[in-house]
Design an enzyme around this catalytic site. Structure first.
Site, PDB file in Angstrom:
ATOM      1  N   ALA A 117       1.105  -0.832   0.367  1.00 42.84           N
ATOM      2  CA  ALA A 117       0.015  -0.280  -0.195  1.00 42.84           C
ATOM      3  C   ALA A 117       1.026   0.930  -0.163  1.00 42.84           C
ATOM      4  CB  ALA A 117      -1.136   0.064   1.270  1.00 42.84           C
ATOM      5  N   ALA A 118       1.287   2.156  -1.173  1.00 43.81           N
ATOM      6  CA  ALA A 118       2.462   2.550  -1.531  1.00 43.81           C
ATOM      7  C   ALA A 118       2.439   3.341  -0.791  1.00 43.81           C
ATOM      8  CB  ALA A 118       3.523   1.215  -2.136  1.00 43.81           C
ATOM      9  N   ALA A 119       1.285   4.187  -2.284  1.00 36.24           N
ATOM     10  CA  ALA A 119       1.330   5.442  -2.490  1.00 36.24           C
ATOM     11  C   ALA A 119       1.456   6.310  -0.853  1.00 36.24           C
ATOM     12  CB  ALA A 119       0.156   5.921  -2.777  1.00 36.24           C
ATOM     13  N   PRO A 120       1.667   7.481  -0.664  1.00 32.52           N
ATOM     14  CA  PRO A 120       2.482   8.325  -2.033  1.00 32.52           C
ATOM     15  C   PRO A 120       4.442   7.763  -2.228  1.00 32.52           C
ATOM     16  CG  PRO A 120       2.383  10.072  -0.119  1.00 32.52           C
ATOM     17  CD  PRO A 120       1.720   8.636   0.094  1.00 32.52           C
ATOM     18  N   GLY A 122       6.103   7.289   0.467  1.00 34.22           N
ATOM     19  CA  GLY A 122       7.202   6.926   1.564  1.00 34.22           C
ATOM     20  C   GLY A 122       7.865   6.238   1.775  1.00 34.22           C
ATOM     21  N   LYS A 123       7.339   4.924   2.204  1.00 34.49           N
ATOM     22  CA  LYS A 123       8.028   4.148   2.638  1.00 34.49           C
ATOM     23  C   LYS A 123       8.701   3.544   1.434  1.00 34.49           C
ATOM     24  CE  LYS A 123       6.088   3.632   6.623  1.00 34.49           C
ATOM     25  NZ  LYS A 123       4.503   4.938   6.792  1.00 34.49           N
ATOM     26  N   GLU A 141       0.007   0.111  -5.593  1.00 31.98           N
ATOM     27  CA  GLU A 141      -1.117   1.395  -5.054  1.00 31.98           C
ATOM     28  C   GLU A 141      -2.395   0.936  -6.016  1.00 31.98           C
ATOM     29  OE1 GLU A 141      -1.875   3.527  -2.578  1.00 31.98           O
ATOM     30  OE2 GLU A 141      -3.765   3.755  -3.436  1.00 31.98           O
ATOM     31  N   ARG A 146      -3.743   8.123  -7.717  1.00 35.59           N
ATOM     32  CA  ARG A 146      -2.535   7.838  -7.091  1.00 35.59           C
ATOM     33  C   ARG A 146      -1.270   7.066  -7.344  1.00 35.59           C
ATOM     34  NH1 ARG A 146      -3.117  10.059  -0.840  1.00 35.59           N
ATOM     35  NH2 ARG A 146      -2.460   7.499  -0.412  1.00 35.59           N
ATOM     36  N   CYS A 239      -1.055   4.273  11.049  1.00 34.48           N
ATOM     37  CA  CYS A 239      -0.419   6.065  11.642  1.00 34.48           C
ATOM     38  C   CYS A 239      -1.546   6.201  12.927  1.00 34.48           C
ATOM     39  CB  CYS A 239      -0.543   7.210  10.772  1.00 34.48           C
ATOM     40  SG  CYS A 239      -2.077   6.742   9.474  1.00 34.48           S
TER      41      CYS A 239
END
Ligand code: SAM
Length: 466
Positions: A117-120, A122-123, A141, A146, A239
């Site tokens: 689950a990659a967007a935008p 950061g990871k 994503e 996105r 988060c």
């Protein structure tokens, strides 16, 4: 943000969870949120670029983030997202606590890794830097819009070993069973840890939303399980502070899959650390040997849309044309990998893709970026792609034109303007700021024509904060 603006049921939960610590926690909402950036070590290999990083430290008054060697805090009025070094991919604007997840996953160069689950991005950009550009990273994503932003960030930071896909976790697990050494699942969540940064998230919060998020996290985790190799590790991060989405989801997961062992988990709290709220759990799948069954399942594909590697003559001709062009124009670039053609766009998949997977597995999947975009094929000629420029070092190109970050030229360039250059400069030229590539120009008769893609012109702050 004051306590009164928080949902009452949320404050009650937090008081129950934290007891005597709750006041200190709720007081953290009166303190300004923290902001950070993470240096992109893929760009900082040359002495040039290290100098640019050091310059950035003093430019923005950066202070180190304790849990991430490349991470730094900055304070307003610094706006690093508007600086030419941002356009050059020297760093990624990232919330400091979010930097803990990839550090815990600790991917290694040469591994096969999935960011589910990659967007935008950061990871993904953090993982790619830890992999030092070696091995294979599939960055997925689900939402196509996105995924475009993700692809833009992947290109800006010069990731060459990364494929950006836009599928559901189910579409991926059908294609990639027991494939990955490491998986990052930064799950969509109720966002409790981001209320200070994004007060709008507090308005969307409800106990029902938390339950819905937990159900979705559980679904995604099951697909992650299918895709993890025996012996592989999974980082699950959110988060949010909510136990229902964190500890309870993980407990259900380890109960249902007894071969999944929880190695460690950690929480970052805004009243205890300088950062927003974050949760990360690291789990390992038991066993070390890939079963014969999973190997053969993968090598024959999912059975859906498999056409096998495309070795048609159009692709072969296109790649040969690019190689001939690169032999002259990019004497320092190793043209290695698996070429792929989508329309007139030529891509290079990482070499390791061939060892682990095959191109047919991408069929039927939305793939916004099939590895490194190297060229556009025009009628009988090659036009180098912007992404290729961003993945190069200036010394790899036959011609380069460097500008300084404080000068007027770089700003004109980023607005899309052409520049006057010495008349002897002729042909495709790698354009850089303090040694960091920002794109291609084509020099002729004393003018450097700007080939920055239209969508990237003008210093817009990339939407890469999360
Ligand atoms: N990892 C990203 C980063 O570091 O920049 C942030 C990811 S964000 C917390 C969660 C992502 O999950 C969102 O981009 C969202 O679109 C995506 N998502 C939403 N529903 C999903 C689903 N059912 N399956 C997979 N991903 C989903």
């Amino acid at each position: 943000m004051s306590e009164e603006r928080l949902p009452a049921a949320y404050t009650t939960n937090m008081r129950e969870m934290l007891g005597q610590e709750a006041d200190a926690f709720l007081d953290s909402y009166t303190v300004r949120r923290t902001q950070g950036l993470r240096f992109n070590r893929l760009k900082s290999t040359s002495s040039f670029n290290l100098r640019a990083s050091e310059h950035t430290l003093s430019l923005f008054g950066l202070e180190p983030v304790p849990w991430c060697p490349e991470g730094y805090y900055y304070e307003e009025p610094a706006r690093p997202g508007r600086h030419p070094y941002h356009a050059a991919g020297l760093y990624y604007i990232q919330e400091p606590s979010a930097m803990s997840a990839a550090e815990l996953l600790s991917p290694l160069p040469g591994e096969t890794v999935l960011d589910l689950a990659a967007a935008p991005g950061g990871k993904t950009t953090h993982i790619a830097a830890l992999m030092k550009g070696q091995g294979l990273l599939i960055s997925n994503e689900i939402h196509p819009e996105r995924a475009k932003i993700l692809a833009e960030n992947v290109e800006r930071l010069g990731l060459s070993n990364t494929i950006v896909t836009s599928g559901t976790p189910g579409e991926l697990s059908l294609r990639f069973p027991q494939t990955f050494d490491r998986i990052m699942l930064d799950a969509p969540c109720s966002g409790e840890g981001m209320f200070r940064k994004d007060p709008a998230a507090a308005l969307e919060w409800s106990p029902k939303h938390v339950e819905m998020c937990a159900a979705r996290q559980w679904d995604i985790l099951q697909d992650a399980y299918i895709m993890l190799k025996p012996g592989g590790t999974l980082a699950y991060s959110t988060c949010t502070f909510n136990r229902i989405e964190n500890e309870e989801v993980i407990a259900r997961f380890t109960d249902s899959y007894p071969d999944m062992e929880l190695i460690t988990s950690k929480r970052l709290w805004p009243h205890l650390q300088k950062g927003e709220g974050h949760f990360v759990a690291l789990l390992r799948k038991g066993g070390s040997e890939e079963t014969e069954q999973s190997r053969s399942k993968r090598s024959t594909g999912s059975g859906r849309g498999k056409t096998g590697p495309r070795t048609n003559s159009t692709l072969r001709d296109a790649f040969q044309q690019f190689q001939a062009w690169a032999a002259i124009e990019l004497p320092g670039f190793a043209c290695q990998g698996v070429p792929l053609l989508f329309g007139e766009s030529l891509y290079l998949l990482p070499e390791s893709f061939k060892d682990t997977l095959h191109v047919g597995l991408l069929d039927g999947l939305r793939v916004p970026r099939a590895g490194l975009h190297i060229a556009h094929l025009k009628k009988n000629r090659i036009e180098p792609a912007h992404a290729l420029a961003m993945a190069l070092q200036p010394e790899q190109s036959a011609r380069s034109y460097d500008m300084t970050e404080g000068g007027v030229e770089i700003h004109a360039w980023l607005r899309g303007e052409s520049l006057p250059v010495p008349a002897e400069l002729h042909g495709w030229t790698l354009v850089s700021v303090d040694g960091l590539p920002v794109g291609w120009g084509k020099a002729s008769s004393g003018q450097l024509k700007n080939h920055l893609p239209k969508g990237l012109r003008i210093l817009k702050a990339h939407i890469d904060e999360q």
